[in-house]
Design a protein around this motif. Structure first.
Motif, PDB file in Angstrom:
ATOM      1  N   ASP A  89      40.840  35.291  50.996  1.00 57.88           N
ATOM      2  CA  ASP A  89      40.530  36.197  49.890  1.00 57.88           C
ATOM      3  C   ASP A  89      40.660  35.461  48.557  1.00 57.88           C
ATOM      4  O   ASP A  89      39.812  35.603  47.675  1.00 57.88           O
ATOM      5  N   ASP A 102      43.841  37.469  42.808  1.00 55.73           N
ATOM      6  CA  ASP A 102      44.541  37.750  44.070  1.00 55.73           C
ATOM      7  C   ASP A 102      46.064  37.632  43.976  1.00 55.73           C
ATOM      8  O   ASP A 102      46.744  37.536  45.001  1.00 55.73           O
ATOM      9  N   HIS A 122      44.828  43.012  44.241  1.00 57.63           N
ATOM     10  CA  HIS A 122      44.973  44.245  45.034  1.00 57.63           C
ATOM     11  C   HIS A 122      46.385  44.376  45.621  1.00 57.63           C
ATOM     12  O   HIS A 122      46.593  45.167  46.535  1.00 57.63           O
ATOM     13  N   HIS A 123      47.334  43.584  45.120  1.00 57.72           N
ATOM     14  CA  HIS A 123      48.704  43.673  45.629  1.00 57.72           C
ATOM     15  C   HIS A 123      49.530  44.707  44.853  1.00 57.72           C
ATOM     16  O   HIS A 123      49.299  44.916  43.667  1.00 57.72           O
ATOM     17  N   THR A 180      40.911  41.503  47.374  1.00 53.16           N
ATOM     18  CA  THR A 180      40.591  41.313  45.961  1.00 53.16           C
ATOM     19  C   THR A 180      39.079  41.181  45.781  1.00 53.16           C
ATOM     20  O   THR A 180      38.515  41.604  44.778  1.00 53.16           O
ATOM     21  N   ASP A 187      40.692  38.864  54.970  1.00 53.79           N
ATOM     22  CA  ASP A 187      41.783  39.771  54.596  1.00 53.79           C
ATOM     23  C   ASP A 187      41.849  41.008  55.492  1.00 53.79           C
ATOM     24  O   ASP A 187      42.845  41.738  55.471  1.00 53.79           O
TER      25      ASP A 187
HETATM   26 MN   LIG Z   1      44.032  39.398  49.302  1.00 57.70          MN
END
Ligand SMILES: [Mn+2]
Length: 338
Positions: A31, A97, A123-124, A143, A173
């Motif tokens: 990703d 990311d 996206h975390h 991401t 991912d």
């Molecule tokens: Mn990722």
């Protein structure tokens, strides 16, 4: 999905800059590599000068995404050179990311003294809120989905190269569309990416049937360490420094190996412990829709997602394993009590 304000802010920050420094977390995964590459292509097409910088070596199976060797901090450029502008001045820094300092060793020092605007695409859940502009969507499986959303919003073309890079990012991912983050948005985006030129069969071959013998032997060494705990619900495996020496494999070769033991039907969660050269233990955690492994990783200073997370622990291996096993046992107890 991202709200319009965040998208507009991102387009605005990019629009105002001429030279953009692009980077991602250390030990870049699919990703990270795919999203950085796609962003680099899109920005170059807009006439921006981009500088890619990796914080550690790109795994060899993702190198095909990049036309040239990407400079690595600490190898091709020092943190001092970066701070003094010798890597080239950038008027925007894009971090992709990740949104946590701990995921960017050394580079975090540069970021803390930096005065240029920072744009984060991630996206975390774990966040240090590093960006002046942030496109963070924790509901996105990768991401790359956020990058794709930005390209669509800004009406920037999705070329074949971009499509391929984003497809690799989403496919890796989601464990090639197996993990439970695989939703309709993943498939819809991938349908668009295939139409834009991504070839799934070719990419699957390149990524999953293209192991080096060294990597395959490392996987075999890992299989021999399998232990099942909690009536088979929790699987642990490890790799020691000597396994790398004997197989000739490198750290990057461990990527995704943790997922192999999830083929065992009763396994609901898994941990892989990798002994690093400095004696610390890198622990990767996975779970099916049961316990929240991000919480466990976070307890030891790590982070990630509910189903996939990681952290570093002090050695030796058996001590690290005990710590995690105790924590996982607690989480299963709590789960069963519900
Ligand atoms: Mn990722």
């Amino acid at each position: 999905m991202m709200n319009d304000d965040n998208l507009r802010k991102a387009v605005d920050l990019i629009g105002k800059s001429k030279t953009i420094l692009l980077t991602t977390h250390t030990k870049p995964d699919g990703d990270a590599c795919g999203s950085v590459m796609a962003m680099h292509e899109a920005l170059t097409a807009l006439g921006k000068k981009t500088r890619l910088l990796m914080l550690s070596e790109i795994p060899e199976w993702y190198e095909f995404l990049f036309a040239e060797k990407v400079p690595v901090l600490g190898e091709d450029v020092t943190i001092e050179q970066l701070g003094q502008g010798q890597f080239g001045e950038a008027d925007l820094i894009m971090i992709i990311d990740t949104n946590s300092y701990s995921q960017m060793p050394k580079f975090d020092e540069f970021l803390r003294q930096n005065t240029k605007p920072i744009l984060v695409i991630d996206h975390h859940v774990t966040t240090d809120e590093i960006g002046d502009g942030e496109m963070v969507d924790t509901s996105a499986a990768a991401t790359a989905l956020v990058v794709f959303e930005l390209l669509k919003y800004a009406k920037w073309p999705v070329t074949e190269k971009i499509a391929r890079a984003l497809f690799v990012a989403v496919a890796t991912d989601t464990g090639w569309f197996q993990f439970n983050n695989t939703d309709s948005r993943v498939h819809r985006t991938c349908a668009d990416l295939i139409e834009a030129g991504a070839n799934p069969t070719q990419l699957h071959y390149t990524l999953y049937q293209n192991f080096s013998p060294q990597r395959f032997r490392l996987m075999a060494a890992m299989f021999n360490t399998l232990e099942l705990h909690l009536d088979g619900r929790f699987a642990t495996q490890y790799l020691r420094q000597v396994d790398f020496e004997q197989t000739g494999a490198v750290y990057n070769d461990t990527e995704n190996l943790i997922d192999e033991c999830r083929r065992i039907g009763m396994v609901e969660a898994a941990a892989l412990f990798v002994e690093l050269a400095d004696g610390r233990i890198k622990c990767s955690l996975r779970s099916n829709d049961t316990i929240d492994v991000r919480e466990i990783a976070a307890k030891f200073g790590g982070g990630g997602h509910t189903n996939a997370a990681g952290t570093h622990l002090p050695g030796p291996l058996n001590k690290a394993t005990e710590l995690i096993l105790a924590e996982v046992t607690e989480h299963f107890k709590r789960l069963d009590a519900k």
